[in-house]
Write an enzyme that holds these catalytic residues in place. Sequence first.
Site, PDB file in Angstrom:
ATOM      1  N   HIS A   1      -7.321  -4.615  10.037  1.00 22.78           N
ATOM      2  CA  HIS A   1      -6.984  -4.402   8.613  1.00 22.78           C
ATOM      3  C   HIS A   1      -5.694  -5.123   8.237  1.00 22.78           C
ATOM      4  CE1 HIS A   1      -4.776  -0.504   9.920  1.00 22.78           C
ATOM      5  NE2 HIS A   1      -3.845  -1.290   9.453  1.00 22.78           N
TER       6      HIS A   1
ATOM      7  N   ASP B   1      -7.715  -2.561  14.012  1.00 22.69           N
ATOM      8  CA  ASP B   1      -9.118  -2.819  13.647  1.00 22.69           C
ATOM      9  C   ASP B   1      -9.230  -4.058  12.747  1.00 22.69           C
ATOM     10  OD1 ASP B   1      -7.994  -1.895  11.321  1.00 22.69           O
ATOM     11  OD2 ASP B   1      -9.339  -0.178  11.079  1.00 22.69           O
TER      12      ASP B   1
ATOM     13  N   ASP C   1       0.811  -1.217   0.000  1.00 25.46           N
ATOM     14  CA  ASP C   1       0.000   0.000   0.000  1.00 25.46           C
ATOM     15  C   ASP C   1       0.844   1.267   0.000  1.00 25.46           C
ATOM     16  OD1 ASP C   1       0.950  -0.528   2.557  1.00 25.46           O
ATOM     17  OD2 ASP C   1      -1.014  -0.887   3.421  1.00 25.46           O
TER      18      ASP C   1
ATOM     19  N   GLU D   1      -9.652  -1.869   5.217  1.00 25.16           N
ATOM     20  CA  GLU D   1     -10.307  -1.543   6.474  1.00 25.16           C
ATOM     21  C   GLU D   1     -11.606  -2.349   6.621  1.00 25.16           C
ATOM     22  OE1 GLU D   1      -8.792   0.060   8.636  1.00 25.16           O
ATOM     23  OE2 GLU D   1      -8.056   2.015   8.010  1.00 25.16           O
TER      24      GLU D   1
HETATM   25  C1  F6R Z   1       1.465  -1.403   6.119  1.00 22.83           C
HETATM   26  C2  F6R Z   1       0.250  -2.164   6.251  1.00 22.83           C
HETATM   27  C3  F6R Z   1      -0.569  -2.129   7.489  1.00 22.83           C
HETATM   28  C4  F6R Z   1       0.222  -2.458   8.737  1.00 22.83           C
HETATM   29  C5  F6R Z   1      -0.677  -2.395   9.966  1.00 22.83           C
HETATM   30  C6  F6R Z   1       0.080  -2.685  11.244  1.00 22.83           C
HETATM   31  O1  F6R Z   1       2.039  -1.604   4.836  1.00 22.83           O
HETATM   32  O2  F6R Z   1      -0.109  -2.773   5.311  1.00 22.83           O
HETATM   33  O3  F6R Z   1      -1.612  -3.071   7.348  1.00 22.83           O
HETATM   34  O4  F6R Z   1       0.788  -3.736   8.628  1.00 22.83           O
HETATM   35  O5  F6R Z   1      -1.256  -1.128  10.055  1.00 22.83           O
HETATM   36  O6  F6R Z   1       0.994  -1.650  11.448  1.00 22.83           O
HETATM   37  P1  F6R Z   1       2.082  -1.741  12.611  1.00 22.83           P
HETATM   38  O7  F6R Z   1       3.029  -2.814  12.222  1.00 22.83           O
HETATM   39  O8  F6R Z   1       2.733  -0.374  12.597  1.00 22.83           O
HETATM   40  O9  F6R Z   1       1.351  -2.034  13.879  1.00 22.83           O
END
Ligand code: F6R
Length: 236
Positions: free
Chosen positions: A138, A136, A67, A143
Site C-alpha cells: 500500500h 502489502d 491519510d 490497500e
Molecule cells: C502513512 C502511510 C503509509 C505508510 C506505510 C509504511 O502516512 O501513508 O502508507 O507509509 O504504512 O509505514 P512504515 O513507514 O511505518 O513502515
Amino acid sequence: MRIIKAKDYEDLSLKAANIIAAQITLKPQSVLGLATGSTPVGAYAHLVELCKKGELDFSEITSVNLDEYVGLKGDHPQSYRYFMNEHLFNHVNIDVSKTNVPCGTAADVDAECSRYDNLITSLGGIDLQLLGLGLDGHIGFNEPASYFAKGTHRVELDKSTLEANSRFFTSIDEVPKSAVTMGIGSIMQAKKVLLIVSGANKKSILEKTLYGEITPEVPASILQLHPDLTVIEAVD
Ligand code: F6R
C-alpha cells in the site's frame, strides 16, 4: 526511475531529507505531500535540524498529508495530525494553517474526501510527494484492490496493515478499522515522488513494486509509470 541504495536507515533518512530540503530551497512555495509511519521519522528529524540551524525555511511551504484514521481527532496521540505536529510541524517555521491532513472525524466522510481533492487541485497539485511502502504494497492507505482508486476516499484497512500498525496502540482492537486516504490518482499527479523503504521485511514487496506486474493488487506498482520517481531503499 532513480534507485538510490542507502547504507542503512540513518543514511536513507539523510538522503531523503536532503532531497526534500533541495525541493524547498529550489521552490520555497512548494506543496509537499507528506507521509507518516516509522520510515520518514529520521528524515523529518534532519529537516528539523536544518531549520533550527537556519539553513531551511518552511515559511512559504504548504503541506498535504496522505491519510488519517477515521474516528481519531487531531489531538489523539495516534492520529496522523498529531504525528506530524510532533515530528515536524511543531519544530519548523511552517505556517500551521497551511498544513493539511484529512479530517478523520468529519461527520460526512464523502464530503471531506471531495474537499481534500478540491484542496489539492486548488493548490495546483503536489510538487514532491513523500511515500513509505506498506508490507502489502500500500501507499497512503491505498490497500490491495481490484482497481486503482483515483481520488481521496475512505478505505477499510487490511488485516496486515492493522497488525503492522497495532505496534502504536495498546492492542490491535484499538487500531481504527478504516481511514481516509489520498487516491492513487492524486499521488500519480504529483510532479515528483520520493519513495523511501527501510527494513529487510520490505525487500520482497519492494521488488514486486519496482519490477513486478503493475496491478492494483500491489498498489505501489503503479509508481513504475511515474515520470519522476526516486526510490531510496535500505532493505538489505
Ligand atoms: C502513512 C502511510 C503509509 C505508510 C506505510 C509504511 O502516512 O501513508 O502508507 O507509509 O504504512 O509505514 P512504515 O513507514 O511505518 O513502515
